[in-house]
Write a protein that holds these residues in place. Sequence first.
Motif, PDB file in Angstrom:
ATOM      1  N   ASP A  52      23.270  46.353  33.687  1.00 29.34           N
ATOM      2  CA  ASP A  52      22.076  46.125  34.701  1.00 29.34           C
ATOM      3  C   ASP A  52      21.782  47.095  35.634  1.00 29.34           C
ATOM      4  OD1 ASP A  52      24.409  45.064  36.155  1.00 29.34           O
ATOM      5  OD2 ASP A  52      23.071  43.795  37.280  1.00 29.34           O
ATOM      6  N   ASP A  67      41.510  38.910  42.524  1.00 26.44           N
ATOM      7  CA  ASP A  67      41.550  38.357  40.820  1.00 26.44           C
ATOM      8  C   ASP A  67      41.169  37.597  40.996  1.00 26.44           C
ATOM      9  OD1 ASP A  67      41.009  41.481  40.031  1.00 26.44           O
ATOM     10  OD2 ASP A  67      43.135  41.372  40.034  1.00 26.44           O
ATOM     11  N   LYS A  69      28.667  47.341  34.263  1.00 21.17           N
ATOM     12  CA  LYS A  69      27.136  46.535  35.591  1.00 21.17           C
ATOM     13  C   LYS A  69      26.198  47.272  34.318  1.00 21.17           C
ATOM     14  CE  LYS A  69      30.644  46.072  38.997  1.00 21.17           C
ATOM     15  NZ  LYS A  69      30.767  46.522  40.360  1.00 21.17           N
ATOM     16  N   THR A  79      28.416  46.274  28.480  1.00 25.03           N
ATOM     17  CA  THR A  79      28.807  45.207  28.761  1.00 25.03           C
ATOM     18  C   THR A  79      27.638  44.870  30.218  1.00 25.03           C
ATOM     19  OG1 THR A  79      30.642  44.964  29.972  1.00 25.03           O
ATOM     20  CG2 THR A  79      30.801  44.432  27.667  1.00 25.03           C
ATOM     21  N   ILE A  80      27.154  43.512  30.933  1.00 29.97           N
ATOM     22  CA  ILE A  80      27.113  42.676  31.954  1.00 29.97           C
ATOM     23  C   ILE A  80      28.221  41.604  32.479  1.00 29.97           C
ATOM     24  CG2 ILE A  80      25.337  42.259  33.669  1.00 29.97           C
ATOM     25  CD1 ILE A  80      23.344  42.848  31.921  1.00 29.97           C
TER      26      ILE A  80
HETATM   27  N1  LIG Z   1      25.855  43.879  38.930  1.00 31.25           N
HETATM   28  C1  LIG Z   1      26.887  43.699  38.291  1.00 31.25           C
HETATM   29  N2  LIG Z   1      28.021  43.152  39.351  1.00 31.25           N
HETATM   30  C2  LIG Z   1      29.188  43.029  38.223  1.00 31.25           C
HETATM   31  C3  LIG Z   1      29.182  43.547  36.992  1.00 31.25           C
HETATM   32  N3  LIG Z   1      30.435  42.885  36.209  1.00 31.25           N
HETATM   33  C4  LIG Z   1      31.147  42.322  37.547  1.00 31.25           C
HETATM   34  N4  LIG Z   1      30.175  42.485  38.755  1.00 31.25           N
HETATM   35  C5  LIG Z   1      30.599  42.551  40.694  1.00 31.25           C
HETATM   36  O1  LIG Z   1      31.404  43.775  40.325  1.00 31.25           O
HETATM   37  C6  LIG Z   1      32.404  43.119  41.741  1.00 31.25           C
HETATM   38  C7  LIG Z   1      33.275  44.267  41.472  1.00 31.25           C
HETATM   39  O2  LIG Z   1      33.963  43.396  40.058  1.00 31.25           O
HETATM   40  P1  LIG Z   1      35.860  42.907  39.850  1.00 31.25           P
HETATM   41  O3  LIG Z   1      36.250  42.119  38.800  1.00 31.25           O
HETATM   42  O4  LIG Z   1      36.520  42.109  41.065  1.00 31.25           O
HETATM   43  O5  LIG Z   1      36.637  44.395  39.904  1.00 31.25           O
HETATM   44  P2  LIG Z   1      37.498  44.864  39.238  1.00 31.25           P
HETATM   45  O6  LIG Z   1      37.272  46.175  38.834  1.00 31.25           O
HETATM   46  O7  LIG Z   1      38.918  43.771  38.487  1.00 31.25           O
HETATM   47  O8  LIG Z   1      37.914  45.448  41.071  1.00 31.25           O
HETATM   48  P3  LIG Z   1      39.705  45.660  41.724  1.00 31.25           P
HETATM   49  O9  LIG Z   1      40.572  45.069  41.321  1.00 31.25           O
HETATM   50  O10 LIG Z   1      39.493  44.894  43.326  1.00 31.25           O
HETATM   51  O11 LIG Z   1      39.938  47.090  41.142  1.00 31.25           O
HETATM   52  C8  LIG Z   1      32.614  42.278  42.243  1.00 31.25           C
HETATM   53  O12 LIG Z   1      31.442  41.427  43.194  1.00 31.25           O
HETATM   54  C9  LIG Z   1      31.839  41.304  40.957  1.00 31.25           C
HETATM   55  O13 LIG Z   1      30.386  40.119  40.507  1.00 31.25           O
HETATM   56  C10 LIG Z   1      28.046  43.522  36.148  1.00 31.25           C
HETATM   57  O14 LIG Z   1      27.959  43.800  35.248  1.00 31.25           O
HETATM   58  N5  LIG Z   1      26.810  43.951  37.130  1.00 31.25           N
END
Ligand SMILES: Nc1nc2c(ncn2[C@@H]2O[C@H](COP(=O)(O)OP(=O)(O)OP(=O)(O)O)[C@@H](O)[C@H]2O)c(=O)[nH]1
Length: 302
Positions: free
Chosen positions: A195, A96, A193, A225-226
């Motif tokens: 994408d 984070d 995600k 969203t991406i």
């Molecule tokens: N392809 C893709 N990857 C994404 C996107 N958003 C985030 N990621 C990737 O997904 C992974 C996890 O992202 P985080 O933001 O850490 O997810 P989180 O929900 O906060 O995870 P935790 O806090 O561990 O539950 C990372 O490698 C990001 O770069 C997206 O829109 N598209």
Amino acid sequence: MDQVKDILQKIKEGDRKALSRAITLVENELPGAEELLLTLSNDVRPPLIGITGPPGAGKSTLINAMLNELTDTGNKVAVIAVDPTSPFNFGSLLGDRLRMSEHFTDPNIFIRSLASRGSLGGLSEKIIEVSDVICSADFDFVIVETVGVGQSEVEIAGLADITVVVVVPESGDEIQALKSGIMEIADIFVVNKADREGAEALVNNLKRMLHDFRGTKMEVPVISTIASEKKGIRELLEIIRENQYQVSDEKNIYLLAEKAYRIIRKNRMRDVSRPSLLKTIEKEHKSPGFSIYRLANQHLKE
Ligand SMILES: Nc1nc2c(ncn2[C@@H]2O[C@H](COP(=O)(O)OP(=O)(O)OP(=O)(O)O)[C@@H](O)[C@H]2O)c(=O)[nH]1
Ligand SMILES: [Mg+2]
């Protein structure tokens, strides 16, 4: 009391060191914490936005992108990241931090992590108090990130003015199994995600399920969203802003009752722990006339 008022005034004026100290005080139940909480006044408070969803859905990345957009338009924002893992596993916490690291030196952004250990439900019991302290500062928005594991996304809904549930195309199958709990708590669904394959189908699927579940009375926005490319963020924020003005009195009363319930539960359970119960029972259970009900009653009277 004057000293506490002084600290609270400093916090309101944007003194981040005073804020950090106050949070530490409350988090660790140090002397003065109770007085501080009793003196808090949250008459005017920023909207509290809960962002929840499965591990790795992109919540932190999404918040990072939101921070960009919000501070670009002159807002001050606080983020509370609730770390679901044990206090000995700093993996996700570091993750984070990394994902939001571009904001660490921004004076308009305040980021604090909180371990969820010792919680009765899933969320840290301290989250209510810490978020109230943070809400007494001069922020325009307060964002809380929690990982949706079991009960905790439902708990965040009892705390946040607006609950955003983040899902990803991979969780397609899980969506089928979505408990009605999530359907009930979400104010906004984000399909992140986008994408990836299956995002559009998931959006449509969710819309249909929400419609079936809630009917037409309450439209729950579903947006894609991406986060990693900062796409769809402006739209999300717009919907959050619209929602923010719609928080009904009914919901406010519900949130306050929910908070009061949890504060009372926490305070009542303060001196009760399984290890201490074990010890007492170990000592007393063979005495003639031992009664588990009388033992329980003693704890109620304390
Ligand atoms: N392809 C893709 N990857 C994404 C996107 N958003 C985030 N990621 C990737 O997904 C992974 C996890 O992202 P985080 O933001 O850490 O997810 P989180 O929900 O906060 O995870 P935790 O806090 O561990 O539950 C990372 O490698 C990001 O770069 C997206 O829109 N598209
Ligand atoms: Mg995260």
